[in-house]
Every structure is written in C-alpha cells, then in structure tokens.
Design a protein around this motif. Structure first.
Motif, PDB file in Angstrom:
ATOM      1  N   GLN A  65      11.524   9.407   0.112  1.00 28.46           N
ATOM      2  CA  GLN A  65      12.980   9.362  -0.096  1.00 28.46           C
ATOM      3  C   GLN A  65      13.345   8.723  -1.426  1.00 28.46           C
ATOM      4  N   GLY A  66      12.525   7.769  -1.864  1.00 32.01           N
ATOM      5  CA  GLY A  66      12.846   7.048  -3.087  1.00 32.01           C
ATOM      6  C   GLY A  66      12.346   7.719  -4.350  1.00 32.01           C
ATOM      7  N   LEU A  67      11.538   8.751  -4.168  1.00 29.64           N
ATOM      8  CA  LEU A  67      10.848   9.382  -5.302  1.00 29.64           C
ATOM      9  C   LEU A  67      11.805   9.851  -6.398  1.00 29.64           C
ATOM     10  N   ASP A  68      12.951  10.353  -5.965  1.00 27.94           N
ATOM     11  CA  ASP A  68      13.909  10.842  -6.960  1.00 27.94           C
ATOM     12  C   ASP A  68      14.482   9.703  -7.799  1.00 27.94           C
ATOM     13  N   ARG A  69      14.384   8.504  -7.242  1.00 31.88           N
ATOM     14  CA  ARG A  69      14.909   7.350  -7.987  1.00 31.88           C
ATOM     15  C   ARG A  69      13.821   6.635  -8.789  1.00 31.88           C
ATOM     16  N   PHE A  70      12.568   7.081  -8.651  1.00 30.89           N
ATOM     17  CA  PHE A  70      11.467   6.425  -9.366  1.00 30.89           C
ATOM     18  C   PHE A  70      11.619   6.655 -10.859  1.00 30.89           C
ATOM     19  N   GLU A  71      11.772   5.548 -11.588  1.00 31.52           N
ATOM     20  CA  GLU A  71      12.055   5.683 -13.014  1.00 31.52           C
ATOM     21  C   GLU A  71      10.895   5.289 -13.913  1.00 31.52           C
ATOM     22  N   GLY A  72       9.781   4.915 -13.285  1.00 30.68           N
ATOM     23  CA  GLY A  72       8.608   4.608 -14.104  1.00 30.68           C
ATOM     24  C   GLY A  72       8.633   3.243 -14.758  1.00 30.68           C
ATOM     25  N   ARG A  73       9.451   2.348 -14.211  1.00 31.24           N
ATOM     26  CA  ARG A  73       9.479   1.005 -14.801  1.00 31.24           C
ATOM     27  C   ARG A  73       8.333   0.124 -14.295  1.00 31.24           C
ATOM     28  N   SER A  74       7.609   0.630 -13.303  1.00 35.92           N
ATOM     29  CA  SER A  74       6.366  -0.020 -12.892  1.00 35.92           C
ATOM     30  C   SER A  74       5.388   1.114 -12.625  1.00 35.92           C
ATOM     31  N   SER A  75       4.111   0.771 -12.425  1.00 31.05           N
ATOM     32  CA  SER A  75       3.178   1.852 -12.111  1.00 31.05           C
ATOM     33  C   SER A  75       3.548   2.404 -10.735  1.00 31.05           C
ATOM     34  N   LEU A  76       3.129   3.634 -10.495  1.00 31.62           N
ATOM     35  CA  LEU A  76       3.488   4.277  -9.227  1.00 31.62           C
ATOM     36  C   LEU A  76       2.987   3.467  -8.042  1.00 31.62           C
ATOM     37  N   ARG A  77       1.735   2.985  -8.143  1.00 25.86           N
ATOM     38  CA  ARG A  77       1.206   2.307  -6.959  1.00 25.86           C
ATOM     39  C   ARG A  77       1.857   0.944  -6.746  1.00 25.86           C
ATOM     40  N   THR A  78       2.184   0.267  -7.845  1.00 29.38           N
ATOM     41  CA  THR A  78       2.898  -1.008  -7.688  1.00 29.38           C
ATOM     42  C   THR A  78       4.213  -0.771  -6.963  1.00 29.38           C
ATOM     43  N   TRP A  79       4.900   0.284  -7.371  1.00 27.26           N
ATOM     44  CA  TRP A  79       6.175   0.634  -6.737  1.00 27.26           C
ATOM     45  C   TRP A  79       5.971   0.955  -5.259  1.00 27.26           C
ATOM     46  N   MET A  80       4.933   1.742  -4.956  1.00 25.41           N
ATOM     47  CA  MET A  80       4.649   2.117  -3.570  1.00 25.41           C
ATOM     48  C   MET A  80       4.308   0.894  -2.711  1.00 25.41           C
ATOM     49  N   TYR A  81       3.486   0.006  -3.284  1.00 30.32           N
ATOM     50  CA  TYR A  81       3.037  -1.152  -2.506  1.00 30.32           C
ATOM     51  C   TYR A  81       4.167  -2.145  -2.266  1.00 30.32           C
ATOM     52  N   ARG A  82       5.117  -2.180  -3.190  1.00 28.35           N
ATOM     53  CA  ARG A  82       6.278  -3.051  -2.960  1.00 28.35           C
ATOM     54  C   ARG A  82       7.079  -2.536  -1.771  1.00 28.35           C
ATOM     55  N   ILE A  83       7.169  -1.212  -1.675  1.00 26.39           N
ATOM     56  CA  ILE A  83       7.917  -0.633  -0.553  1.00 26.39           C
ATOM     57  C   ILE A  83       7.266  -1.016   0.770  1.00 26.39           C
ATOM     58  N   VAL A  84       5.947  -0.858   0.851  1.00 32.87           N
ATOM     59  CA  VAL A  84       5.286  -1.191   2.116  1.00 32.87           C
ATOM     60  C   VAL A  84       5.357  -2.695   2.385  1.00 32.87           C
ATOM     61  N   ALA A  85       5.211  -3.504   1.340  1.00 29.65           N
ATOM     62  CA  ALA A  85       5.270  -4.961   1.530  1.00 29.65           C
ATOM     63  C   ALA A  85       6.643  -5.383   2.053  1.00 29.65           C
TER      64      ALA A  85
END
Lengths: 218, 76
Positions: A65-85
């Motif tokens: 759901q958030g993918l469209d808002r992913f702007e690349g200000r962090s690495s993809l996995r950092t962004w993903m892991y923050r979501i799960v955390a």
C-alpha cells in the motif's frame, strides 16, 4: 549529527518500478529475501512466533500500500523493516509488553563474560585471568565447521534474549552492516554494539563449553 | 587496562569503535597477553562460524497468501 540513512539505490528504484508494474517474480524475490529478517524483527517486540508472523503478513500489505509513496529517501529494505518494526511495536504494546531497552537487551544476571574468570581485588593481578581460556588452535577445522558444531551455535542463538538474537542474526548470519541493523531496529550505535557484544560473547562461551566437552571425551 | 576490561572491549575493538588511545592500549595488551589474544581469536572464530549458519527457509503457505495479496494489490 551524521545522517545515517542510506538513500535508495538505482537497483531499489528499479525493483519498486517493477512492483508497480505488477511483476510477480520481483515480488516473490523480495519475499524470499526479506521474510525471515522481517520475522526476526517482529519477534523482538511480540510474545510469540505466531503473532510475529501475523505482523509480517500485515507489514507486507502495508509495504504494497505504501509503495506508491516510497520516495527513495532510505534504502528499500530499511523502509520495509521500519514498517514491520512499527507494526510489531504497536502490537507488542497492545499485548502489554513494555519494551524498554534494558528489558529487551537481556539481563546482566548471567553476564556472558563471567567476572569469576578474573582475579579479585585481593589477588596478585586484579582483573587478570585466573587461568587462560582454552586454545582452539589445536581443534581440527573439520570439527569446528562440523554440522554438529554449527547446530550448537544455532541453539545458542535461539536461547538468547530476542533482541540479542535479532542483532547477531542480522549482523553475523545475514551479514548486514551495523548501520543497516541500527536503522532497521531503531537502535543507537552504542546499544547495537552492546547487544552484539553480549550475543557474541554468549555464543563464544557456549561454543567453548561444547568444544571442551569433546576434548574430555578423547 | 586489565584483562577483564579488555575482554569486554573486544566488540568495540572489532567494530572499530574505540578511541585511538584505547585502541593502542588494547593492541598493546593483546601483544603481551596470551590469554586475551587467545580470547580474541576465539571471538573471531565464533563470528566466522556463525557466518556459516543459514537462515531457515520460508514455508510455502505464507508465500502463496502473499502472492494472492500482491495480485489483489495490482488488480486495484
């Protein structure tokens, strides 16, 4: 203060692009790569593996759901892991698990480096070894890398407090940098190192006990 | 610096997180103390062997559900 965020790489942006285009193979590759670390992260904050699995499942939906808002200000996995955390933290709080660092880090009741190994104030060399640790030099490489030895390391890690287990797995099994671990788990530089130190020291200690057992049998 | 202190600084040493002064003192200690340099070798071996473990595989069922979720998402 230094900004520790690593920006998304061109490879990350390409992955996001393919996901937006509906590429199933790319999505499944992402799942293969990240499902297990995400489970490790979630497991730090919640009471059971089953709940951790639910958090990860929820996180994947959040990621899509958030993918469209992913702007690349962090690495993809950092962004993903923050979501799960974040999902797991919220869930853990609802479960009534308080998550102060001291509690997650594991107590100091059984320090992995035993003070009793060292001489006391009244001895000749306070703080010096009572007896030197056993040398591993004489142990054949085949024994060190044997399946049985690795299995002992695995169960030593399984027995660690969750946060220590998560850090040592991400650092030493999956080979992440300290910066990546700190970002994903939202840890300070010092706390990341404290957890890693406790985890590695404990694993070394249990490995030493196992290897010594083998020697006595000879 | 005592052996007990050095042993508890090993991760800081391996992570290159010590001040230059402390680093020099720790290295001096290792060069003179077989107990601590032996312990350092054990820590390095522990890290190397831990690196030989692999993380478990993901079961098929959650993967299938995730693929369905992805299909739903792309279908939106």
């Amino acid at each position: 203060m230094r900004d520790t965020n690593v920006l998304a790489s061109p490879a990350d942006l390409a992955v996001v692009e393919r996901l937006r285009a509906g590429d199933e193979a790319t999505f499944m590759m992402l799942v293969e790569q990240h499902q297990t670390p995400m489970l490790r992260i979630a497991r730090m904050y919640v009471s059971s593996r089953a709940v951790a699995e639910e958090c990860v499942q929820e996180a994947w939906l959040g990621i899509l759901q958030g993918l469209d808002r992913f702007e690349g200000r962090s690495s993809l996995r950092t962004w993903m892991y923050r979501i799960v955390a974040n999902i797991a933290k919220t869930r853990g709080q609802r479960e009534g698990r308080s998550v102060p660092f001291s509690a997650l880090a594991g107590d100091d009741e059984h320090p992995p480096v035993d003070p009793a190994w060292f001489q006391g104030a009244g001895d000749g060399f306070p703080g010096g070894w009572r007896t030197f640790p056993d040398e591993w030099d004489g142990i054949p490489e085949e024994r060190l890398v044997a399946h049985e030895t690795l299995r002992h390391i695995g169960s030593a890690i399984d027995g660690l407090p969750h946060m220590q287990a998560a850090v040592i797995r991400l650092r030493d099994i999956l080979g992440w940098t300290s910066e990546e671990v700190r970002n994903a788990l939202d840890l300070s530089e010092t706390n990341q190192r404290v957890l890693l130190h406790r985890a590695r020291s404990r694993v070394r200690r249990e490995l030493d006990a196992y290897l010594r057992e083998g020697r006595d049998e000879r | 610096m005592t052996c007990h202190e050095v042993v508890n600084l090993i991760t800081d040493y391996l992570e290159d997180a010590l001040s230059v002064d402390d680093r020099v003192r720790v290295e001096e200690h290792f060069s003179k103390c077989p107990g601590c340099s032996g312990y350092l070798d054990q820590m390095r071996a522990t890290i190397r062997l831990t690196g030989m473990l692999s993380e478990e595989q993901i079961p098929e069922e959650p993967k299938r559900r995730l693929l369905e979720a992805f299909r739903t998402w792309t279908g939106d």
